[in-house]
Design a protein around this motif. Structure first.
Motif, mmCIF file in Angstrom:
data_model
loop_
_atom_site.group_PDB
_atom_site.id
_atom_site.type_symbol
_atom_site.label_atom_id
_atom_site.label_comp_id
_atom_site.label_asym_id
_atom_site.label_seq_id
_atom_site.Cartn_x
_atom_site.Cartn_y
_atom_site.Cartn_z
ATOM 1 N N GLU A 1 0.860 -1.379 -0.123
ATOM 2 C CA GLU A 1 -0.083 0.027 -0.005
ATOM 3 C C GLU A 1 0.616 1.306 0.007
ATOM 4 O OE1 GLU A 1 -1.245 0.570 4.575
ATOM 5 O OE2 GLU A 1 -1.428 -1.279 3.630
ATOM 6 N N HIS A 2 1.998 1.097 0.286
ATOM 7 C CA HIS A 2 3.073 2.299 0.256
ATOM 8 C C HIS A 2 3.586 2.424 -0.871
ATOM 9 C CE1 HIS A 2 3.133 1.104 4.786
ATOM 10 N NE2 HIS A 2 2.440 2.098 4.691
ATOM 11 N N ASP A 3 3.417 1.808 -2.042
ATOM 12 C CA ASP A 3 3.907 1.906 -3.244
ATOM 13 C C ASP A 3 3.479 3.182 -3.766
ATOM 14 O OD1 ASP A 3 5.466 1.215 -5.793
ATOM 15 O OD2 ASP A 3 3.393 0.533 -6.366
ATOM 16 N N GLY A 4 4.381 4.159 -4.129
ATOM 17 C CA GLY A 4 4.077 5.483 -4.637
ATOM 18 C C GLY A 4 4.154 6.524 -3.471
ATOM 19 N N ALA A 5 4.603 6.142 -2.305
ATOM 20 C CA ALA A 5 4.546 7.293 -1.144
ATOM 21 C C ALA A 5 5.624 8.208 -1.651
ATOM 22 C CB ALA A 5 4.705 6.571 0.148
ATOM 23 N N ASP A 6 5.396 9.424 -1.255
ATOM 24 C CA ASP A 6 6.118 10.626 -1.400
ATOM 25 C C ASP A 6 7.200 10.752 -0.365
ATOM 26 O OD1 ASP A 6 7.556 13.025 -2.223
ATOM 27 O OD2 ASP A 6 5.677 14.010 -2.769
ATOM 28 N N CYS A 7 8.540 10.641 -0.285
ATOM 29 C CA CYS A 7 9.234 10.926 0.631
ATOM 30 C C CYS A 7 9.792 12.189 1.022
ATOM 31 C CB CYS A 7 10.421 9.984 0.597
ATOM 32 S SG CYS A 7 9.841 8.115 0.755
ATOM 33 N N CYS A 8 9.648 12.920 -0.051
ATOM 34 C CA CYS A 8 10.148 14.251 -0.122
ATOM 35 C C CYS A 8 9.056 15.678 0.056
ATOM 36 C CB CYS A 8 10.830 14.577 -1.529
ATOM 37 S SG CYS A 8 12.252 13.596 -1.909
ATOM 38 N N ALA A 9 8.014 15.245 0.147
ATOM 39 C CA ALA A 9 6.729 16.157 0.456
ATOM 40 C C ALA A 9 6.604 16.970 1.730
ATOM 41 C CB ALA A 9 5.536 15.736 0.146
ATOM 42 N N GLY A 10 7.073 16.466 2.842
ATOM 43 C CA GLY A 10 7.244 17.328 3.962
ATOM 44 C C GLY A 10 6.828 16.572 5.099
ATOM 45 N N PRO A 11 7.126 17.175 6.387
ATOM 46 C CA PRO A 11 7.130 16.529 7.741
ATOM 47 C C PRO A 11 5.650 15.856 8.080
ATOM 48 C CG PRO A 11 7.215 18.990 8.048
ATOM 49 C CD PRO A 11 7.592 18.633 6.717
ATOM 50 N N GLU A 12 4.691 16.344 7.502
ATOM 51 C CA GLU A 12 3.229 15.906 7.814
ATOM 52 C C GLU A 12 2.867 14.508 6.800
ATOM 53 O OE1 GLU A 12 3.118 17.896 3.504
ATOM 54 O OE2 GLU A 12 3.996 18.506 5.695
ATOM 55 N N ARG A 13 3.748 14.293 5.973
ATOM 56 C CA ARG A 13 3.937 12.899 5.432
ATOM 57 C C ARG A 13 4.283 11.771 5.923
ATOM 58 N NH1 ARG A 13 2.289 13.244 -0.152
ATOM 59 N NH2 ARG A 13 1.318 15.298 -0.638
ATOM 60 N N GLU A 14 3.660 10.593 5.804
ATOM 61 C CA GLU A 14 3.845 9.360 6.511
ATOM 62 C C GLU A 14 5.454 8.789 6.419
ATOM 63 O OE1 GLU A 14 1.818 4.882 6.619
ATOM 64 O OE2 GLU A 14 1.610 6.192 4.950
ATOM 65 N N PHE A 15 6.069 9.092 5.126
ATOM 66 C CA PHE A 15 7.370 8.738 4.979
ATOM 67 C C PHE A 15 8.359 10.006 4.846
ATOM 68 C CE2 PHE A 15 5.705 4.623 4.007
ATOM 69 C CZ PHE A 15 6.549 3.842 4.542
ATOM 70 N N GLN A 16 9.502 9.887 5.296
ATOM 71 C CA GLN A 16 10.304 11.186 4.984
ATOM 72 C C GLN A 16 11.846 10.758 4.707
ATOM 73 O OE1 GLN A 16 9.124 11.947 8.600
ATOM 74 N NE2 GLN A 16 7.145 12.238 7.940
ATOM 75 N N ILE A 17 12.424 11.096 3.823
ATOM 76 C CA ILE A 17 13.976 10.893 3.568
ATOM 77 C C ILE A 17 14.728 12.103 3.971
ATOM 78 C CG2 ILE A 17 13.758 11.648 1.097
ATOM 79 C CD1 ILE A 17 16.084 8.882 2.787
ATOM 80 N N LEU A 18 15.524 11.994 5.143
ATOM 81 C CA LEU A 18 15.927 12.920 5.903
ATOM 82 C C LEU A 18 17.565 13.028 5.425
ATOM 83 C CD1 LEU A 18 14.599 12.376 9.358
ATOM 84 C CD2 LEU A 18 13.773 14.079 7.635
ATOM 85 N N GLU A 19 18.230 14.194 5.506
ATOM 86 C CA GLU A 19 19.672 14.611 5.301
ATOM 87 C C GLU A 19 20.476 13.722 6.244
ATOM 88 O OE1 GLU A 19 20.267 18.652 5.598
ATOM 89 O OE2 GLU A 19 19.435 18.978 3.795
ATOM 90 N N GLY A 20 20.163 13.549 7.237
ATOM 91 C CA GLY A 20 21.141 12.673 8.219
ATOM 92 C C GLY A 20 22.274 13.109 8.025
ATOM 93 N N GLU A 21 23.456 12.244 8.080
ATOM 94 C CA GLU A 21 24.793 12.782 7.993
ATOM 95 C C GLU A 21 25.516 11.971 6.805
ATOM 96 O OE1 GLU A 21 26.589 12.106 11.835
ATOM 97 O OE2 GLU A 21 25.116 13.207 13.001
ATOM 98 N N PRO A 22 25.708 12.430 5.749
ATOM 99 C CA PRO A 22 26.368 11.971 4.589
ATOM 100 C C PRO A 22 27.670 11.351 4.941
ATOM 101 C CG PRO A 22 25.279 13.903 4.030
ATOM 102 C CD PRO A 22 25.464 13.946 5.497
ATOM 103 N N VAL A 23 27.891 10.079 4.376
ATOM 104 C CA VAL A 23 29.176 9.231 4.841
ATOM 105 C C VAL A 23 30.324 10.092 4.068
ATOM 106 C CG1 VAL A 23 30.269 7.077 4.270
ATOM 107 C CG2 VAL A 23 27.791 7.140 5.080
ATOM 108 N N ASP A 24 31.432 10.122 4.654
ATOM 109 C CA ASP A 24 32.589 10.400 3.883
ATOM 110 C C ASP A 24 32.998 9.446 2.801
ATOM 111 O OD1 ASP A 24 35.298 10.872 3.283
ATOM 112 O OD2 ASP A 24 35.986 10.641 5.333
#
Length: 217
Positions: free
Chosen positions: A151-174
């Motif tokens: 059911e999560h096929d197509g979920a938008d991970c970049c739309a904003g904090p109100e969305r179910e999924f978020q892809i965050l900047e985190g700490e990029p690897v060296d």
């Protein structure tokens, strides 16, 4: 941990460029968050015979042809789900498979899901010890840890904090810690070095080369 959501433009590039930059980023779904430590890139139609989009658009892979930064979820081996993040502009059909990561929030919830996933086969027998490094070590385990389902096929991970999924900047690897090699278990373009992982990270899954099945004589 960087809490800002990755911009959609981050994904509007070829998958082999996006993939190593995803290491160290964080995918969050509700109470569980996973820091990505291993990914695989898959190219657009006609260019990568190992990609689900190689022969063009189908109902199963339609999300891969949608806007970048969305989840493409598929069922594999009749047992488990796997998740990709879509790359390139809409209509191109490319993505990055999320192969492994470290659960940095919600470890106990992830552990419970390993014994009782919502709608796929259990990955671990109840009562069996489960090291924390194994909670999201492998694409099916990662999907279970994050509670990812069809059911999560197509979920938008970049739309904003109100969305179910978020892809965050985190700490990029060296970049010095990023290693590349052949993708795991693919029968076509088996030597293409589009698998990327964090050197020495215990959550990275074992590499397994595809072994053709042989019929009994």
């Amino acid at each position: 941990m960087g809490e800002r959501i990755l911009a959609r433009d981050f994904f509007d590039r070829p998958a082999p460029e996006v993939a190593p930059g995803l290491l160290g980023r964080v995918l969050r779904h509700g109470p569980v968050a996973v820091r990505l430590t291993e990914v695989e890139a898959y190219g657009p139609p006609g260019a990568d015979p190992a990609s689900h989009t190689y022969r063009g658009r189908t109902p199963r892979n339609a999300v891969m042809f949608g806007p970048p930064g969305h989840l493409y979820v598929y069922f594999t081996y009749g047992m488990h789900y796997c998740a990709n993040l879509v790359c390139l502009p809409e209509g191109e059909g490319s993505g990055v498979l999320l192969r492994a990561g470290e659960v940095i929030e919600g470890a106990e919830i992830a552990r419970t899901r390993r014994h009782r996933p919502a709608d796929a086969a259990a990955l671990t027998r109840p009562g069996r010890p489960l090291p924390e490094r194994d909670l999201a070590r492998g694409p099916a385990r990662l999907a279970v840890a994050l509670g990812i389902r069809r059911e999560h096929d197509g979920a938008d991970c970049c739309a904003g904090p109100e969305r179910e999924f978020q892809i965050l900047e985190g700490e990029p690897v060296d970049p010095a810690l990023v290693q590349a090699g052949p993708r795991t278990g693919v029968s076509s373009a088996a030597d293409t070095p589009w698998r990327f992982w964090v050197a020495g990270d215990p959550t990275v899954s074992p590499y397994r080369r595809h072994v053709p099945r042989t019929r009994p004589g």
